[in-house]
Design a protein around this motif. Structure first.
Motif, PDB file in Angstrom:
ATOM      1  N   ASP A  93       0.625  -1.055   0.087  1.00  0.00           N
ATOM      2  CA  ASP A  93       0.003   0.126   0.469  1.00  0.00           C
ATOM      3  C   ASP A  93       1.004   1.029  -0.371  1.00  0.00           C
ATOM      4  O   ASP A  93       1.612   1.128   1.274  1.00  0.00           O
ATOM      5  N   PRO A  94       0.508   2.079  -1.330  1.00  0.00           N
ATOM      6  CA  PRO A  94       1.166   2.778  -1.165  1.00  0.00           C
ATOM      7  C   PRO A  94       1.499   4.225   0.339  1.00  0.00           C
ATOM      8  O   PRO A  94       2.480   5.010   0.513  1.00  0.00           O
ATOM      9  N   TYR A 151      10.477   6.164   4.404  1.00  0.00           N
ATOM     10  CA  TYR A 151      11.601   7.055   3.333  1.00  0.00           C
ATOM     11  C   TYR A 151      13.326   6.234   2.683  1.00  0.00           C
ATOM     12  O   TYR A 151      13.813   6.718   2.222  1.00  0.00           O
ATOM     13  N   SER A 152      13.352   4.892   2.484  1.00  0.00           N
ATOM     14  CA  SER A 152      14.722   4.531   2.430  1.00  0.00           C
ATOM     15  C   SER A 152      14.434   4.574   1.070  1.00  0.00           C
ATOM     16  O   SER A 152      14.264   4.888   0.104  1.00  0.00           O
ATOM     17  N   LEU A 166       4.501  -0.919  12.207  1.00  0.00           N
ATOM     18  CA  LEU A 166       4.749  -1.800  12.854  1.00  0.00           C
ATOM     19  C   LEU A 166       6.493  -0.740  13.074  1.00  0.00           C
ATOM     20  O   LEU A 166       7.015  -1.911  14.013  1.00  0.00           O
ATOM     21  N   GLY A 167       6.094   0.323  13.037  1.00  0.00           N
ATOM     22  CA  GLY A 167       6.972   1.483  13.780  1.00  0.00           C
ATOM     23  C   GLY A 167       8.650   1.079  13.173  1.00  0.00           C
ATOM     24  O   GLY A 167       9.302   2.113  13.291  1.00  0.00           O
ATOM     25  N   PHE A 168       7.819   0.971  11.276  1.00  0.00           N
ATOM     26  CA  PHE A 168       9.496   2.061  10.491  1.00  0.00           C
ATOM     27  C   PHE A 168       8.902   2.717  10.152  1.00  0.00           C
ATOM     28  O   PHE A 168       8.832   2.862   8.500  1.00  0.00           O
ATOM     29  N   GLY A 169       8.748   4.041  10.376  1.00  0.00           N
ATOM     30  CA  GLY A 169       8.869   5.564   9.872  1.00  0.00           C
ATOM     31  C   GLY A 169       9.333   5.729   8.810  1.00  0.00           C
ATOM     32  O   GLY A 169       9.265   6.266   7.802  1.00  0.00           O
ATOM     33  N   ILE A 182       7.202 -11.704  13.113  1.00  0.00           N
ATOM     34  CA  ILE A 182       6.933 -11.813  11.676  1.00  0.00           C
ATOM     35  C   ILE A 182       8.142 -10.286  11.089  1.00  0.00           C
ATOM     36  O   ILE A 182       9.139 -10.087  11.746  1.00  0.00           O
ATOM     37  N   ASP A 183       8.121 -10.890  10.190  1.00  0.00           N
ATOM     38  CA  ASP A 183       8.856 -10.156   8.977  1.00  0.00           C
ATOM     39  C   ASP A 183       8.444  -9.521   7.717  1.00  0.00           C
ATOM     40  O   ASP A 183       7.388 -10.027   7.780  1.00  0.00           O
ATOM     41  N   LEU A 184       9.402  -7.975   7.971  1.00  0.00           N
ATOM     42  CA  LEU A 184       8.131  -7.031   7.165  1.00  0.00           C
ATOM     43  C   LEU A 184       8.743  -6.786   5.514  1.00  0.00           C
ATOM     44  O   LEU A 184      10.080  -6.109   6.022  1.00  0.00           O
ATOM     45  N   LEU A 185       8.214  -6.966   4.601  1.00  0.00           N
ATOM     46  CA  LEU A 185       8.909  -6.566   3.584  1.00  0.00           C
ATOM     47  C   LEU A 185       7.694  -4.965   3.390  1.00  0.00           C
ATOM     48  O   LEU A 185       7.347  -4.951   2.826  1.00  0.00           O
ATOM     49  N   PRO A 186       9.259  -3.194   3.465  1.00  0.00           N
ATOM     50  CA  PRO A 186       7.948  -2.410   3.996  1.00  0.00           C
ATOM     51  C   PRO A 186       7.523  -1.992   2.468  1.00  0.00           C
ATOM     52  O   PRO A 186       8.311  -1.900   1.571  1.00  0.00           O
ATOM     53  N   SER A 187       6.539  -1.141   2.901  1.00  0.00           N
ATOM     54  CA  SER A 187       6.213   0.052   1.672  1.00  0.00           C
ATOM     55  C   SER A 187       7.424   1.023   1.554  1.00  0.00           C
ATOM     56  O   SER A 187       8.598   1.400   2.632  1.00  0.00           O
ATOM     57  N   ASN A 188       6.840   1.933   0.476  1.00  0.00           N
ATOM     58  CA  ASN A 188       7.544   3.227   0.765  1.00  0.00           C
ATOM     59  C   ASN A 188       7.534   3.975  -0.221  1.00  0.00           C
ATOM     60  O   ASN A 188       5.694   4.000  -0.832  1.00  0.00           O
ATOM     61  N   ASP A 189       7.558   5.210  -0.032  1.00  0.00           N
ATOM     62  CA  ASP A 189       6.773   6.590   0.043  1.00  0.00           C
ATOM     63  C   ASP A 189       6.904   6.423  -1.784  1.00  0.00           C
ATOM     64  O   ASP A 189       6.382   7.851  -2.145  1.00  0.00           O
TER      65      ASP A 189
END
Length: 287
Positions: free
Chosen positions: A40-41, A56-57, A49-52, A84-91
């Motif tokens: 989700d964009p 923006y990486s 989950l705390g990866f703010g 759990i593992d997370l593949l994060p979204s990005n801006d």
């Protein structure tokens, strides 16, 4: 058996991220290795989950999905404190949405480059939190997982959002590949369920349609006698009401960047998320 599942509905603000986080956490709690993919964009799952900062990486999911990608998904996967593992979204993932429209087999990239290499080998389950809009990212999620969980909140447009998802997303996809609805999940329901309340209207509408009622988990299913008892004043208000109920602990857990189990393991709604995890494990609602 291993399984991938998308948490999806063409409507925003209906609990997709909350459902994704807690479903994934309960699968892990039941002993599975689970990857949560935030497609989700808006990145609510990533930030929830705390990866703010990671939202923006410089490196992001587009580096895996696009033609010139030379990044392995394992390079982007984040370990959380919640098993759990997370593949994060990005801006910048909205640009990836546009770019996927111009590449060969642009709807198959998530399956080819993330799900196929990881599912069944490193992870028992892959859960994808989907965008609220139709497009290549949603197409990727559906093709990669071919299993759906559809959360709904009792608000204006909830039923039209479900109808839109079926007509504009699910039915066109089924012309090309198998796609199963594992569960329809009414969530964030208020405790009041008497005459003409949004919660009641939603539940009554869902249980009245056999094709939808068969997809309701046990915690969300009821029969007409439930509403008759309410109308007659014979319902015991201490008995459980259908659906995942609104609890302040659920909202607070997201604000504190953790799943419900880790925020408040005594919350009565954990049983619902556990049942949802069992449905994903079994591949269907069993009644």
């Amino acid at each position: 058996m291993s399984r991938a599942v998308s948490v999806c509905l063409l409507k925003g603000g209906i609990g997709k991220s909350t459902t994704s986080i807690n479903l994934t956490r309960e699968l892990a709690h039941r002993g599975s290795n689970v990857l949560l993919v935030d497609l989700d964009p808006n990145g609510h799952t990533t930030t929830g989950l705390g990866f703010g900062e990671e939202f923006y990486s410089e490196s992001h999911l587009g580096d895996v999905l696009l033609d010139d990608a030379d990044t392995e998904p394992r390079e982007l996967i984040l370990e959380t404190d919640f098993e759990i593992d997370l593949l994060p979204s990005n801006d910048r993932i909205e640009q990836v949405e546009s770019d996927l429209g111009g590449v060969m087999m642009g709807s198959a990239r998530l399956k080819q480059r993330v799900v196929n290499p990881l599912l069944g080998d490193e992870y028992d389950y892959v859960v994808v939190d989907c965008p609220a809009a139709r497009g290549k990212l949603n197409d990727n999620a559906l093709y990669a997982t071919q299993n759906l969980v559809l959360p709904m909140r009792p608000e204006s447009g909830a039923l039209s959002g479900l109808e839109k998802t079926v007509k504009r997303l699910i039915q066109p996809a089924r012309e090309h590949f198998d796609l199963d609805i594992l569960a329809v999940v009414p969530t964030d329901l208020r405790d009041r369920i008497d005459h003409d309340r949004p919660t009641r209207r939603l539940i009554e509408a869902l249980v009245s349609k056999p094709n939808i009622a068969s997809k309701l988990p046990e915690f969300a299913y009821t029969d007409p006698s439930f509403f008759e008892a309410i109308d007659n004043g014979t319902w015991d208000d201490d008995l459980p009401k259908p659906g995942i109920r609104h609890r302040s602990a659920i909202d607070a857990s997201i604000r504190d960047h953790m799943p419900l189990r880790d925020y408040d393991s005594s919350c009565d709604q954990l049983e619902c998320y556990d049942e949802l995890a069992q449905i994903v494990e079994n591949g269907a609602v069993s009644r």
